[in-house]
Scaffold this active site. Sequence first.
Site, short mmCIF file in Angstrom:
data_model
loop_
_atom_site.label_atom_id
_atom_site.label_comp_id
_atom_site.label_asym_id
_atom_site.label_seq_id
_atom_site.Cartn_x
_atom_site.Cartn_y
_atom_site.Cartn_z
N ASP A 263 -10.13 -6.31 -1.74
CA ASP A 263 -9.45 -5.08 -1.32
C ASP A 263 -8.00 -5.15 -1.78
O ASP A 263 -7.51 -6.23 -2.14
CB ASP A 263 -9.52 -4.97 0.21
CG ASP A 263 -8.80 -3.74 0.73
OD1 ASP A 263 -9.09 -2.64 0.23
OD2 ASP A 263 -7.94 -3.88 1.62
N SER A 264 -7.33 -4.01 -1.72
CA SER A 264 -5.91 -3.98 -2.06
C SER A 264 -5.06 -4.73 -1.03
O SER A 264 -3.91 -5.04 -1.29
CB SER A 264 -5.44 -2.52 -2.13
OG SER A 264 -5.73 -1.88 -0.90
N CYS B 150 -12.51 -1.88 -1.17
CA CYS B 150 -11.43 -0.89 -1.28
C CYS B 150 -11.95 0.37 -1.97
O CYS B 150 -12.44 0.31 -3.10
CB CYS B 150 -10.31 -1.50 -2.11
SG CYS B 150 -8.93 -0.38 -2.38
N GLU C 40 -2.21 1.11 10.34
CA GLU C 40 -1.55 -0.22 10.30
C GLU C 40 -0.56 -0.37 11.44
O GLU C 40 -0.35 -1.46 11.97
CB GLU C 40 -0.89 -0.44 8.94
CG GLU C 40 -1.93 -0.63 7.86
CD GLU C 40 -1.41 -1.20 6.57
OE1 GLU C 40 -0.22 -1.52 6.46
OE2 GLU C 40 -2.23 -1.31 5.63
N CYS D 261 -11.75 5.46 3.17
CA CYS D 261 -10.64 4.50 3.03
C CYS D 261 -10.92 3.38 4.03
O CYS D 261 -11.42 3.64 5.13
CB CYS D 261 -9.32 5.19 3.35
SG CYS D 261 -7.93 4.07 3.45
N HIS E 90 -9.21 1.86 6.02
CA HIS E 90 -8.53 1.91 7.32
C HIS E 90 -9.15 2.91 8.30
O HIS E 90 -8.93 2.84 9.50
CB HIS E 90 -7.07 2.32 7.11
CG HIS E 90 -6.23 1.30 6.42
ND1 HIS E 90 -6.62 0.69 5.24
CD2 HIS E 90 -5.02 0.78 6.73
CE1 HIS E 90 -5.68 -0.16 4.86
NE2 HIS E 90 -4.69 -0.13 5.75
#
Length: 279
Positions: A23-24, A86, A166, A198, A200
């Site tokens: 993932d990034s 990702c 985050e 995404c 997240h």
Amino acid sequence: MWLLVRQPESGIMNSKQPIGVFDSGVGGLTVVRALMERLPNENIVYFGDTARVPYGVKSRNTIEEFTMQIVEFLLQHQVKSLVIACNTIAAVAYKRVQQMVGNMPVLSVIEAGAQEALKVTRNNHIGVIATNTTVNSNAYARAVHAHNPDTRVLSQATPLLVSLVEEGWLDHEVTRLTVREYLKPILADDVDTLILGCTHFPHLKPLIKQEVPHLELVDSSITTAEATAQALAAASLLNTSEQTPDYRFYVSDIPLRFQTIGERFLGRSLEQIEMMRLG
Ligand code: DGL
């Protein structure tokens, strides 16, 4: 169980080799969490490019270049399959990754999410929320249309949601208002299924459900774990060993809040983190 699939680095692969997940940054740990639950015997090596995150605002060329470095690193760990956790990487570099690894199974959150959305939608109107690069690539619409060209796909870039997750603002008024604003065009289009496109966004499921209870939410982390299980079974690569699995986490930087955010994403303590600069 020993297998007979060719791997560019070592020549052969076996079921005890780890799954490589990347993932990034830290977000892909949602996919690792789903993999740990669905495939509890599997060894996992994770790479998160925390020094160069976010990818969601970067160009295709840059993302492809970074991705090739990550894949080379994971191949050195003798992985038996790759999971592109990702969405942004999967959107622009999936083909490139496949070309690099020959016949090794490569799973993409985008393909898994698109297939699940098609199973769930009743009116063939699917919405996607994702980063700018994922939306601009049109990857979800292409993946959906490859299976059913008559489906309508409306994609909405929702970059602010990455930072809000985050920050841990999962049930915060600011997040609620931001979600409401972003979802307006999607709801105006009578979408009945929303792909959380995404890493997240699975964390926002409770809030989105409260806001729009009638929407079916597709959590790509769960669908990707299921697709991984199926791909490994098909390649006779499922690890049936009773040994406690080995989990390794590599990141390109360890920012101050990495541990806290990472543990929230993973849902357990994060041990064995090593730093590895690429490029
Ligand atoms: N992991 C990215 C994704 O799923 C989000 C974070 C980023 O922009 O790098 O698209």
